[in-house]
Write a protein that holds these residues in place. Structure first.
Motif, PDB file in Angstrom:
ATOM      1  N   GLU A 118       0.828  -1.204   0.000  1.00  0.00           N
ATOM      2  CA  GLU A 118       0.000   0.000   0.000  1.00  0.00           C
ATOM      3  C   GLU A 118       0.867   1.261   0.000  1.00  0.00           C
ATOM      4  O   GLU A 118       0.529   2.263  -0.644  1.00  0.00           O
ATOM      5  N   THR A 119       1.997   1.217   0.702  1.00  0.00           N
ATOM      6  CA  THR A 119       2.912   2.356   0.711  1.00  0.00           C
ATOM      7  C   THR A 119       3.438   2.629  -0.696  1.00  0.00           C
ATOM      8  O   THR A 119       3.519   3.782  -1.143  1.00  0.00           O
ATOM      9  N   LEU A 120       3.790   1.567  -1.427  1.00  0.00           N
ATOM     10  CA  LEU A 120       4.257   1.725  -2.801  1.00  0.00           C
ATOM     11  C   LEU A 120       3.138   2.276  -3.691  1.00  0.00           C
ATOM     12  O   LEU A 120       3.359   3.182  -4.500  1.00  0.00           O
ATOM     13  N   LEU A 121       1.927   1.755  -3.522  1.00  0.00           N
ATOM     14  CA  LEU A 121       0.802   2.204  -4.356  1.00  0.00           C
ATOM     15  C   LEU A 121       0.441   3.656  -4.053  1.00  0.00           C
ATOM     16  O   LEU A 121       0.017   4.393  -4.946  1.00  0.00           O
ATOM     17  N   ASP A 122       0.608   4.075  -2.796  1.00  0.00           N
ATOM     18  CA  ASP A 122       0.352   5.474  -2.439  1.00  0.00           C
ATOM     19  C   ASP A 122       1.278   6.421  -3.189  1.00  0.00           C
ATOM     20  O   ASP A 122       0.970   7.614  -3.336  1.00  0.00           O
ATOM     21  N   ARG A 123       2.413   5.912  -3.636  1.00  0.00           N
ATOM     22  CA  ARG A 123       3.369   6.730  -4.385  1.00  0.00           C
ATOM     23  C   ARG A 123       3.147   6.634  -5.886  1.00  0.00           C
ATOM     24  O   ARG A 123       3.997   7.023  -6.697  1.00  0.00           O
ATOM     25  N   ASN A 124       1.983   6.097  -6.265  1.00  0.00           N
ATOM     26  CA  ASN A 124       1.552   6.057  -7.668  1.00  0.00           C
ATOM     27  C   ASN A 124       2.528   5.334  -8.580  1.00  0.00           C
ATOM     28  O   ASN A 124       2.802   5.774  -9.700  1.00  0.00           O
ATOM     29  N   VAL A 125       3.077   4.211  -8.102  1.00  0.00           N
ATOM     30  CA  VAL A 125       3.928   3.419  -8.978  1.00  0.00           C
ATOM     31  C   VAL A 125       3.090   2.871 -10.130  1.00  0.00           C
ATOM     32  O   VAL A 125       1.871   2.708 -10.018  1.00  0.00           O
ATOM     33  N   ASP A 126       3.758   2.604 -11.259  1.00  0.00           N
ATOM     34  CA  ASP A 126       3.044   2.110 -12.441  1.00  0.00           C
ATOM     35  C   ASP A 126       2.671   0.641 -12.324  1.00  0.00           C
ATOM     36  O   ASP A 126       1.883   0.127 -13.115  1.00  0.00           O
ATOM     37  N   GLY A 127       3.244  -0.037 -11.372  1.00  0.00           N
ATOM     38  CA  GLY A 127       2.956  -1.440 -11.148  1.00  0.00           C
ATOM     39  C   GLY A 127       3.847  -1.959 -10.033  1.00  0.00           C
ATOM     40  O   GLY A 127       4.762  -1.274  -9.586  1.00  0.00           O
ATOM     41  N   VAL A 128       3.573  -3.194  -9.599  1.00  0.00           N
ATOM     42  CA  VAL A 128       4.311  -3.767  -8.476  1.00  0.00           C
ATOM     43  C   VAL A 128       4.826  -5.150  -8.854  1.00  0.00           C
ATOM     44  O   VAL A 128       4.095  -5.972  -9.416  1.00  0.00           O
ATOM     45  N   LEU A 129       6.094  -5.390  -8.549  1.00  0.00           N
ATOM     46  CA  LEU A 129       6.685  -6.717  -8.682  1.00  0.00           C
ATOM     47  C   LEU A 129       6.839  -7.303  -7.277  1.00  0.00           C
ATOM     48  O   LEU A 129       7.477  -6.692  -6.417  1.00  0.00           O
ATOM     49  N   THR A 305      11.647 -10.601 -18.220  1.00  0.00           N
ATOM     50  CA  THR A 305      10.308 -11.129 -18.488  1.00  0.00           C
ATOM     51  C   THR A 305       9.275 -10.484 -17.578  1.00  0.00           C
ATOM     52  O   THR A 305       8.167 -10.135 -18.011  1.00  0.00           O
ATOM     53  N   ALA A 306       9.621 -10.302 -16.310  1.00  0.00           N
ATOM     54  CA  ALA A 306       8.688  -9.691 -15.357  1.00  0.00           C
ATOM     55  C   ALA A 306       8.324  -8.276 -15.792  1.00  0.00           C
ATOM     56  O   ALA A 306       7.152  -7.876 -15.739  1.00  0.00           O
ATOM     57  N   LEU A 307       9.333  -7.487 -16.207  1.00  0.00           N
ATOM     58  CA  LEU A 307       9.060  -6.109 -16.658  1.00  0.00           C
ATOM     59  C   LEU A 307       8.218  -6.106 -17.918  1.00  0.00           C
ATOM     60  O   LEU A 307       7.321  -5.263 -18.081  1.00  0.00           O
ATOM     61  N   GLU A 308       8.467  -7.037 -18.817  1.00  0.00           N
ATOM     62  CA  GLU A 308       7.677  -7.124 -20.046  1.00  0.00           C
ATOM     63  C   GLU A 308       6.221  -7.443 -19.719  1.00  0.00           C
ATOM     64  O   GLU A 308       5.298  -6.839 -20.267  1.00  0.00           O
ATOM     65  N   MET A 309       6.004  -8.372 -18.809  1.00  0.00           N
ATOM     66  CA  MET A 309       4.641  -8.739 -18.430  1.00  0.00           C
ATOM     67  C   MET A 309       3.934  -7.579 -17.732  1.00  0.00           C
ATOM     68  O   MET A 309       2.728  -7.380 -17.898  1.00  0.00           O
ATOM     69  N   LEU A 310       4.689  -6.801 -16.967  1.00  0.00           N
ATOM     70  CA  LEU A 310       4.093  -5.709 -16.199  1.00  0.00           C
ATOM     71  C   LEU A 310       3.771  -4.497 -17.068  1.00  0.00           C
ATOM     72  O   LEU A 310       2.704  -3.891 -16.941  1.00  0.00           O
ATOM     73  N   LEU A 311       4.691  -4.143 -17.961  1.00  0.00           N
ATOM     74  CA  LEU A 311       4.589  -2.871 -18.686  1.00  0.00           C
ATOM     75  C   LEU A 311       4.104  -3.000 -20.124  1.00  0.00           C
ATOM     76  O   LEU A 311       3.528  -2.063 -20.661  1.00  0.00           O
ATOM     77  N   VAL A 312       4.342  -4.152 -20.733  1.00  0.00           N
ATOM     78  CA  VAL A 312       4.007  -4.298 -22.157  1.00  0.00           C
ATOM     79  C   VAL A 312       2.822  -5.232 -22.341  1.00  0.00           C
ATOM     80  O   VAL A 312       1.771  -4.834 -22.834  1.00  0.00           O
ATOM     81  N   ASP A 313       2.995  -6.471 -21.923  1.00  0.00           N
ATOM     82  CA  ASP A 313       1.939  -7.472 -22.083  1.00  0.00           C
ATOM     83  C   ASP A 313       1.086  -7.484 -20.824  1.00  0.00           C
ATOM     84  O   ASP A 313       1.198  -8.373 -19.974  1.00  0.00           O
ATOM     85  N   THR A 314       0.213  -6.465 -20.686  1.00  0.00           N
ATOM     86  CA  THR A 314      -0.517  -6.287 -19.426  1.00  0.00           C
ATOM     87  C   THR A 314      -1.594  -7.347 -19.201  1.00  0.00           C
ATOM     88  O   THR A 314      -2.090  -7.495 -18.091  1.00  0.00           O
ATOM     89  N   SER A 315      -1.971  -8.081 -20.242  1.00  0.00           N
ATOM     90  CA  SER A 315      -2.902  -9.200 -20.086  1.00  0.00           C
ATOM     91  C   SER A 315      -2.285 -10.417 -20.762  1.00  0.00           C
ATOM     92  O   SER A 315      -2.720 -10.847 -21.833  1.00  0.00           O
ATOM     93  N   PRO A 316      -1.219 -10.970 -20.173  1.00  0.00           N
ATOM     94  CA  PRO A 316      -0.478 -12.040 -20.832  1.00  0.00           C
ATOM     95  C   PRO A 316      -1.320 -13.273 -21.087  1.00  0.00           C
ATOM     96  O   PRO A 316      -2.078 -13.712 -20.231  1.00  0.00           O
TER      97      PRO A 316
END
Length: 336
Positions: A118-129, A305-316
């Motif tokens: 929640e602390t990370l999300l409060d900082r408006n990150v684009d996604g979470v790993l 691969t994790a970054l690709e799934m998070l930022l590019v292929d958002t519905s893998p």
């Protein structure tokens, strides 16, 4: 060359006009996330930007796209060499995409994990790993319900997008190596029951044993933590007895180092009196007094691969992607 304009005053339009190109062309050339063009136009734009002292405002650019350019990463602890390696690989992969990775730690406590997320999300990150997914953890399901972009790393709950090593194959390779060396009295020390990595590595180890027609008693399969102290205790429990095993597969390198320490304290020489295999192949493994045979985890591939799934292929279409490990034989294992 004339005096530089104040950095804060130089805009992308200033650079474009001075270089004689459109604003969109200047933006494309100066965006670090794009591949570096070597054309004369691109070199001219970069030269003008340097001369004027232009600095790209990544925050403003990301806000225009409704993003912050920041990725949140959650790990149990950074004192763990595997977690430190994983975060560094993620940070490099994020930087290559023009993103900045922010790390938070939470131990193995679900409540702390939720608080840190929640602390990370409060900082408006684009996604979470998340490198902390417990099999019994409700957090991934909560993130799915809230449609928060996330990817599980190194572990999986079987539902959320996950990038990890093929731990079952890794466990198989480790014990198959011991079997091929002629060992029949084999013990397995694996990670906590609440981790998919611990369960999968044990499953792979048991498959190799069954394939070789070997059975081992329950007292020779220990499910413990992933720390060095856990390895020391396990090593003493297995080796300080007359019917000790001739080989041990420890399901991470910290455990294996602990087992090595226990063997040494009992007057046993690893690689001669007992063969030991670790997992992950951390840098220290090859530099120990008796270099450790280990299963190499491809951290860079997992991070990319994790970054690709998070930022590019958002519905893998394939929400679970496994990278193949490899066995690295060293002096800690020899023939029975």
């Amino acid at each position: 060359m004339g005096a530089r304009i104040d950095r804060q005053a130089v805009t992308l339009r200033d650079v474009a006009e001075a270089a004689g190109v459109s604003v969109s062309t200047a933006s494309r050339v100066l965006d670090d996330r794009n591949s570096r063009s070597r054309s004369a136009t691109a070199e001219r734009v970069r030269g003008v930007a340097d001369e004027l002292g232009y600095r790209r405002n990544a925050v403003a650019a990301n806000l225009r796209r409704g993003a912050t350019g920041t990725i949140g990463v959650l790990v149990p602890r950074l004192t763990d060499a595997v977690m430190a390696q994983m975060f560094e690989a993620i940070e490099r992969a994020a930087r290559q995409r023009g993103h900045f990775a922010v790390v938070a730690t939470c131990g193995d406590e679900p409540d702390e994990e939720r608080r840190a997320t929640e602390t990370l999300l409060d900082r408006n990150v684009d996604g979470v790993l998340l490198a902390t997914a417990r099999i019994d953890d409700a957090l991934p399901a909560s993130l799915r319900e809230r449609e928060v972009r996330h990817v599980l790393v190194l572990r999986t709950d079987g539902v959320s997008p996950s990038s990890l090593g093929d731990d079952e194959t890794g466990g198989y390779l480790a014990v198959r190596h011991l079997v091929d060396l002629g060992h029949q009295e084999i013990a397995v020390v694996t990670g906590p029951w609440f981790t998919s990595s611990g369960q999968d590595r044990r499953t792979g180890a048991e498959r190799a044993l069954a394939e070789a027609g070997l059975t081992i008693g329950a007292e020779r399969i220990l499910s413990v933590g992933y720390g060095i102290d856990d390895g020391i205790r396990s090593g003493h429990a297995l080796l300080d007895r007359t019917d000790r095993p001739t080989a041990i597969f420890a399901a991470n390198d910290n455990l294996a180092i602990g087992v090595l320490s226990a063997a040494h304290s009992l007057g046993l020489e690893p690689g001669r009196d007992v063969s030991i295999v670790g997992y992950n192949d951390i840098p220290l493994a090859a530099r120990l007094p008796v270099p450790l045979t280990s299963v190499h985890t491809p951290f860079e591939q997992i991070a990319t691969t994790a970054l690709e799934m998070l930022l590019v292929d958002t519905s893998p279409s394939t929400p679970l992607r496994r990278a193949l490990p490899t066995l690295i034989p060293r002096a800690s294992t020899t023939r029975a």
